[in-house]
Design an enzyme around this catalytic site. Sequence first.
Site, PDB file in Angstrom:
ATOM      1  N   ASP A 136       0.851  -1.190   0.000  1.00 23.26           N
ATOM      2  CA  ASP A 136       0.000   0.000   0.000  1.00 23.26           C
ATOM      3  C   ASP A 136       0.892   1.247   0.000  1.00 23.26           C
ATOM      4  O   ASP A 136       1.639   1.478   0.956  1.00 23.26           O
ATOM      5  CB  ASP A 136      -0.883  -0.046   1.259  1.00 23.26           C
ATOM      6  CG  ASP A 136      -2.065   0.889   1.179  1.00 23.26           C
ATOM      7  OD1 ASP A 136      -2.051   1.796   0.332  1.00 23.26           O
ATOM      8  OD2 ASP A 136      -2.993   0.730   1.989  1.00 23.26           O
ATOM      9  N   ASP A 170      -3.417   2.461  -5.780  1.00 21.36           N
ATOM     10  CA  ASP A 170      -2.220   2.508  -4.929  1.00 21.36           C
ATOM     11  C   ASP A 170      -2.080   1.309  -4.004  1.00 21.36           C
ATOM     12  O   ASP A 170      -1.379   1.381  -3.005  1.00 21.36           O
ATOM     13  CB  ASP A 170      -2.226   3.800  -4.096  1.00 21.36           C
ATOM     14  CG  ASP A 170      -3.382   3.846  -3.112  1.00 21.36           C
ATOM     15  OD1 ASP A 170      -4.252   2.955  -3.165  1.00 21.36           O
ATOM     16  OD2 ASP A 170      -3.412   4.772  -2.289  1.00 21.36           O
ATOM     17  N   GLU A 171      -2.707   0.198  -4.339  1.00 18.85           N
ATOM     18  CA  GLU A 171      -2.803  -0.879  -3.353  1.00 18.85           C
ATOM     19  C   GLU A 171      -3.018  -2.221  -4.057  1.00 18.85           C
ATOM     20  O   GLU A 171      -3.791  -2.301  -5.004  1.00 18.85           O
ATOM     21  CB  GLU A 171      -4.014  -0.550  -2.482  1.00 18.85           C
ATOM     22  CG  GLU A 171      -4.255  -1.420  -1.326  1.00 18.85           C
ATOM     23  CD  GLU A 171      -5.649  -1.146  -0.781  1.00 18.85           C
ATOM     24  OE1 GLU A 171      -6.156  -2.020  -0.085  1.00 18.85           O
ATOM     25  OE2 GLU A 171      -6.234  -0.089  -1.062  1.00 18.85           O
TER      26      GLU A 171
END
Length: 402
Positions: free
Chosen positions: A13, A103-104
Site C-alpha cells: 500500500d 495505490d494498493e
Amino acid sequence: LATVTEGTVLHADLDSFFASVEQRDDPSLRGRPIIVGGGVVLAASYEAKAFGIHGAMGGRQAMRLCPRAIVVPPRFDAYVEASRRVFDVFHDTTPFVEGMSIDEAFLEVGGLRKLRGEPSAIAAALRRAVRERVGLPISVGVARTKHLAKIASAMAKPDGLLVVPVEGELRFLHRLPVERIWGVGPATAIKLHDARIHTVAQIAAQDVRDLVRVVGPAAAHHLQALAHNRDVRRVRTGVSRRSTGSQSAIGRGHHTDADLDRALQALVDRVTRRLRTGGRTGSTVVLRLRFGDFSRSTSSHALARPTANTQAVLDTARRLLAQRLPEIHDRGCTLIGVTLSGLDDHGTQLMLPFEATSDGSVDDALDAVRAKFGSKAIGPASLTSVRSARSAGPRPRRAPDH
DNA sequence: TCTGGGGTCCTAGGACCC
DNA sequence: TCTGGGGTCCTAGGACCC
C-alpha cells in the site's frame, strides 16, 4: 522440515500516494505539510497528517488545522503513470497480483521460497525496488490471510514492513479495536460500541445471534469469521469490474434544464466510451444525484438489452433525469452521475465477430474471433452461447458504436 | 473554500414464475 | 380454488473502501 512461521500474502500500500508523488517531483515540497486537492483533501503528506489532516476532509477545515500547509492541485496523469510503474514492480515480484485500487494490491508469494526467499525477505526487496525504481515509499504487511495482511500494512505505515507470524495471529488480532477490521466503518463501529463491543476479542466471544441483532445477518457472520481469524479469501487475478460510472459536482447555484442535459451528455459520453474501450456492455443505467443537504439518491432502469451505445444510454438517462427534475429544482442538486451496471464481459467475444461479419454465418464469425485471439479463444461452451444468441430473437446489433 | 470521484457488497420489498 | 415454498429480476437505499 522447517517450521512455517510466515504467511504468504503480501498487502502493499503506497503511503499518502498522491502527496508522495508531488513531493517526489518537487523537492521544495519535501518535509513540508502538503495537501493535494482543493475543496476536499484528496491526499495529505505525513507532515500534514501530523496536524490531524486526513483524506476526504474539507479543505477549509484542513487549513484551519494547519494554516501553513501547501495546497497542490492534483495531477492525475502523473499518479496513473506512477501506479503503472509500481504495478510493474509487483508483477516482477510474482504473477499473482490482485490490484485493489490505484495505490494498493495483494500479492501471493507462496511457492517462491526457493526462487526469492521467505515472504518477509520478498516484501523487503519489494519495498526497496519501489523506492529505487519509482521513488515512492510503500508499506507492506505480510500474513497468512488477506485480512491480517491488510491490517498489518496499515499498522506498518509510514514506510514500514510488518509481519504477522502464523503462531501469533490470534494474539495480534484479538487486541485490536473493532475499527481495525476491514469492513467496519463509522456506522458499524457505532452499533458495536452501543452494544458495548470494542475489541475484536469481544466480537469473537459474542453469541452470533446477539451479533445478528446488532449489525444484521451478513455482517454478523462476516465479522465473527474474521474475529475468529477465518478468512478463506485468496489472492485472485483477472477480476473484472462490475460497474463503471462517472459523476461531477455541479455547484450550488441554479441549474437550467439545458445545463443539466449538457452535464448528462458529457457523463454518458465518458462512461460509454470507457465501456467500448474495454469491449464491454452494461445492462442497467443508474442516475445518481446529490442534494444541497448532502443527501443522495439514485434511480435506475434496466435496459432491454446490454449496450455501450451512447444514444441508447443517453435516452434512458434523460428519461430518468426528467422524472427527477421537480425534485432537482426544489432541493438544489449539487452532483449528477451516471453509472452502467450489470457489466457483461462476454462483450468482446460476442460482438467482435458480429461486427466483422454482420451478414456471415456463425462459423464465419467464430473464425474471425479465432483469427484475432487464437484458436483457443472460443471453446465449446461459448460456441453454444453464440449459436443460441444468434438463433434466438432478433439478430444482435453491430458492435457498440457511437 | 463545506464536503471529489471511483468503486464494492448487502438489504429489502414487489413482481413474476414454477 | 386455495395455500405454500422457492427462485430470479428490478429498484432504491445504505455502508464501506480507496
